[in-house]
Design an enzyme around this catalytic site. Structure first.
Site, PDB file in Angstrom:
ATOM      1  N   SER A 231      78.182 -48.001  67.315  1.00 39.98           N
ATOM      2  CA  SER A 231      77.141 -48.489  68.242  1.00 39.98           C
ATOM      3  C   SER A 231      75.943 -49.024  67.437  1.00 39.98           C
ATOM      4  CB  SER A 231      76.814 -47.038  69.132  1.00 39.98           C
ATOM      5  OG  SER A 231      75.874 -46.227  68.236  1.00 39.98           O
ATOM      6  N   ASP A 232      75.424 -49.859  68.441  1.00 40.44           N
ATOM      7  CA  ASP A 232      73.941 -50.299  67.721  1.00 40.44           C
ATOM      8  C   ASP A 232      73.005 -49.132  67.805  1.00 40.44           C
ATOM      9  OD1 ASP A 232      71.882 -51.460  66.702  1.00 40.44           O
ATOM     10  OD2 ASP A 232      71.942 -53.251  68.289  1.00 40.44           O
ATOM     11  N   TRP A 233      72.119 -48.970  66.973  1.00 39.72           N
ATOM     12  CA  TRP A 233      71.233 -47.855  66.909  1.00 39.72           C
ATOM     13  C   TRP A 233      70.637 -47.347  67.996  1.00 39.72           C
ATOM     14  CZ3 TRP A 233      74.153 -49.054  63.310  1.00 39.72           C
ATOM     15  CH2 TRP A 233      73.959 -48.334  62.015  1.00 39.72           C
ATOM     16  N   GLY A 235      72.333 -47.004  71.015  1.00 38.88           N
ATOM     17  CA  GLY A 235      73.030 -47.797  71.980  1.00 38.88           C
ATOM     18  C   GLY A 235      74.141 -47.008  72.635  1.00 38.88           C
TER      19      GLY A 235
END
Ligand code: BGC
Length: 816
Positions: A231-233, A235
């Protein structure tokens, strides 16, 4: 994986161990299971240099990181159109990652430049999926050649920074496939990244990290991706939904909150253990694919030289009247402009690299054949008139043969978390240039910007070199172009519109509320300008050099286009030959007039001719047939054109292509048929989507997915005050010319992200209580917060103890 005991199977882990493996242990580390030899992996940004933090960690490039080579950003290297070079830069990034103990490099970024306003365009390659995907594949294969993993990002349809974690990209399936996913498809098929980062946003109503259509149907099933989806940070949203949909690793760290939710979901039958095992197997296999004993020696001088070569190959000469450039040795130059002293060589945000060294223009000129007679700052970078700086610049220019004027965008204009609002240079820079025109014999502008600018001032300069954001050696590269030591061969990887209003997405970008509607459909960048005959300032693929090239002898057969290109000038140089394909016969679907389907960069001595072939591939003639949910090749005639840019294609042929008959065009898409997409009515966009448009939600209570900026409309006065203070502080940092990335991040961050980024201090249950507070039920919310905190602590203690408890190690088995 090989753990010394044979291949590890996920059934050797306890349920809790499996669940815990799927979220980060800290900002940059995954969890380990030491008893089974599963080590913790270190992830680090980023796209154009390694940002390994040793002290305080953050995902926004705020705290210091260990020095590493700062290569030119992706937007810059994209201008090189050189896949080998991309591979070399990737290999150098990989080697530095090894040297710094990094297992997964968080890059490259390859989102499509839907609008030149996107604040992160400097980190992305192009508006075109073929160019983006091909260059990104070069980076990925280079990074992974060093035994570490790349992590191309952000998958997918992540083309605006406003509300970046709280925005729903509403897009039709054909545009999704052809424009926004094709670049990722190329990277996955050509370079097999071991990891991939999902985007913050939703795509058609579902968060990217839990979007089964993206992660299962397309990424894993269709393209065969077998790696880890990170996942993006901050996200991730629903840990259980993510695991079910194909999202592997939640970063940075939700503590054991997500593990607890996953265990409960399996125990309650909401998630099958097989679904959990599939993700766990991906994690185990990633660990196994990265050799912990790998080694690399990094030669920082050699990497600096590579950074310079990459920047040299990416400089774009946009104007050169009366052969102003190159400048002869001994030319007396006045160096004007703040950017000559303090270079802008990268953008702000998570990609920020702490360079091993940094050359300024003044340093580079001092080492060149030119004679610097004066230097003047010229203007204040953050704007505003300064008559004394102006006067000093005019005096300097009058004393020289050539005024070298270093203009550019300031730090606030190109930053993660913040989109631009216009494409202009600061007024004081434009005024300076106009004034210099009156006194200087010759004017050469050098531009530092990671993205497009409007140039109503172009008439005020004799020559223009666009250096983009050239990395730590960018200034040396530009000076080498100015002197002719390097013949510029960069070509624009994005369209330069005359005015922002000419871009197809102008009326829709950025999406300001819950949704970002991609109403312009497939007509992004040049696909719009060439189809709707919109004049451009500089077309996609354009760039000048100090020599000329002639194209001839096109032969097109079923396999590709073969032609010759000759260097007809007096100096050696490189040309980027480009192949575009369009429909010649009438089509059963709306299409762009032409699309980039291949390119080759070739170096030629004066008078030399090369015969080149650009092969066709699976992407050349296909379109996505929504009704069949499949790619199709439409039978009939296609035009194949070759030349130096999308608006200058001297060679053309028509090819009869075998394929399928495509029935009559769907009705109700007149704007798309005519490529008149700047004001698409609701009914047509809805017809394109094949569903009703989602009405904007009526203002009501906020939920966990509301970004902090939505607190302006909260019922709780306290929450409104918090939003007001946040907005004030952000405004102040912008006025100071140094955007506060932390605050910008918070402003666009949904409340739920607090439970994902605080290492378990704030739990999902506590976020629910915060929502109760902001919705005006203060005491109830605070009560919930306190209770949630206590329960969270207790449960974390219990789960940590359980994880630490010794589990008998299974006997080695030959079968495994
Ligand atoms: C960015 C990513 C980056 C991550 C870690 C996020 O805010 O969107 O591109 O890799 O932070 O720094």
């Amino acid at each position: 994986m090989s753990t010394g005991r044979g291949t590890l199977m996920s059934d050797e882990l306890t349920l809790l161990e499996k669940a815990a493996l799927l979220s980060g242990a800290s900002v940059w580390e995954s969890r380990a299971v030491p008893r089974l030899g599963i080590r913790s992996m270190t992830l680090a940004d980023g796209p154009h240099g390694i940002r390994k933090q040793v002290g305080s960690s953050d995902h926004l490039g705020i705290n210091a990181s260990t020095p590493a080579t700062c290569f030119p950003t992706a937007a810059t290297v994209a201008n090189s159109w050189d896949v080998d070079l991309a591979h070399q830069v990737g290999a150098a990034l990989g080697a530095e990652a090894v040297d710094l103990g990094v297992d997964v490099v968080l890059g490259p970024g390859l989102n499509i430049k839907r609008s030149p306003l996107c604040g992160r365009n400097f980190e992305y390659f192009s508006e075109d999926p073929y160019l983006s995907g091909t260059l990104a594949a070069g980076y990925v294969s280079g990074i992974q050649s060093q035994g570490v993993s790349a992590c191309p990002k952000h998958f997918a349809v992540n083309s605006q920074e406003l509300r970046r974690m709280a925005s729903d990209s509403v897009i039709d399936e054909r545009t999704l496939r052809e424009i926004y996913l094709t670049a990722f498809e190329i990277v996955v098929r050509d370079a097999q990244p071991k990891a991939l980062m999902s985007a913050y946003n939703k795509v058609n109503g579902t968060y990217a990290h839990e979007n089964a259509h993206l992660l299962q149907d397309v990424l894993r099933t269709e393209w065969g991706f077998d790696g880890v989806v990170v996942s993006d940070w901050g996200g991730s949203n629903d840990a259980v939904a993510a695991v079910r949909a194909g999202g592997t690793l939640e970063m940075p760290s939700p503590g054991l909150d997500s593990a607890r939710q996953l265990v409960a979901a399996v125990e309650q039958g909401r998630l099958t253990e097989a679904e959990l095992d599939a993700r766990v197997a991906e994690m185990i296999s990633l660990v196994a694919r990265i050799d912990p004993s790998r080694d690399a020696t990094v030669d920082t001088d050699a990497h600096h030289a590579l950074a310079r070569r990459a920047a040299e190959a990416s400089q774009v000469l946009l104007k050169n009247d009366h052969g102003t450039l190159p400048l002869a040795a001994g030319t007396r130059v006045a160096v004007i402009g703040d950017f000559a002293q303090t270079p802008r060589y990268q953008g702000a945000g998570s990609s920020v690299v702490n360079p091993t060294r940094l050359t300024t223009t003044l340093d580079a000129l001092a080492a060149s054949s030119l004679e610097v007679v004066r230097h003047a700052q010229g203007f204040v970078r953050t704007g505003g008139a300064d008559p004394s700086l102006l006067a000093e610049a005019l005096t300097a220019a009058a004393a020289a043969d050539v005024a070298l004027v270093y203009l550019g965008l300031d730090e606030t204009s190109e930053s993660e978390g913040n989109d631009r609002t216009h494409l202009r240079l600061a007024d004081n820079q434009v005024a300076l240039l106009a004034a210099l025109r009156g006194v200087a014999t010759r004017v050469v502008v050098v531009l530092s910007a990671g993205s497009v600018v409007e140039m109503p001032w172009l008439g005020d300069t004799d020559a223009l070199v666009h250096g983009y954001l050239g990395g730590q050696a960018g200034a040396e590269a530009t000076v080498n172009v100015l002197t002719g030591a390097v013949n510029p061969s960069g070509r624009l990887a994005e369209t330069y519109p005359v005015r922002l209003e000419d871009t197809a997405s102008h009326a829709y970008y950025p999406g300001r509320h819950e949704t970002a509607e991609y109403r312009e459909g497939i007509y992004v960048g040049y696909r719009h300008t060439v189809t709707a005959a919109v004049p451009t300032l500089f077309p996609f693929g354009f760039g000048l050099g100090y020599t000329t090239f002639a194209y001839a002898d096109l032969v097109v057969d079923a396999h590709g286009a073969t032609f010759t290109v000759t260097n007809t000038g007096a100096v050696a140089g490189a040309e980027v030959t480009q192949m575009y394909v369009g429909r010649h016969a009438p089509s059963g679907v709306h299409r762009a007039a032409r699309e980039l389907k291949g390119f080759r960069k070739v170096h030629l001595e004066p008078g030399e001719t090369a015969t080149l072939t650009i092969p066709f591939d699976r992407y050349t003639f296909r379109h996505f047939a929504v009704a069949h949910d499949a790619w199709q090749v439409e039978a009939g005639e296609f035009s194949v054109q070759v030349g130096p840019n999308v608006e200058d294609l001297p060679l053309a042929a028509v090819l009869e292509v075998a394929g399928e008959e495509v029935a009559d065009r769907p009705a109700g898409l007149a704007s798309y048929d005519a490529a008149a997409v700047t004001a698409v009515p609701d009914a047509e966009f809805s017809a394109l989507l094949g569903r009703e448009l989602v009405a904007r939600a009526p203002r009501g209570p906020l939920d966990v997915n509301a970004p902090l900026r939505a607190l302006h409309g909260a019922r709780s006065p306290l929450a409104r005050l918090a939003a007001w203070v946040l907005a004030r502080l952000i405004g102040r940092s912008m006025r100071r010319g140094k955007p506060d990335l932390n605050l910008l991040f918070l402003y666009n961050m949904p409340l739920r992200a607090m439970a994902k980024m605080t290492n378990g201090t704030v739990t999902t249950e506590m976020v629910d209580s915060m929502v109760t507070v902001v919705n005006g039920r203060f005491f109830r919310g605070v009560g919930g917060l306190v209770a949630g905190y206590v329960r969270g602590r207790r449960s974390t203690r219990r789960l940590s103890a359980e994880l630490a408890r010794p589990v008998p190690v299974p006997a080695p088995s030959a079968a495994r």
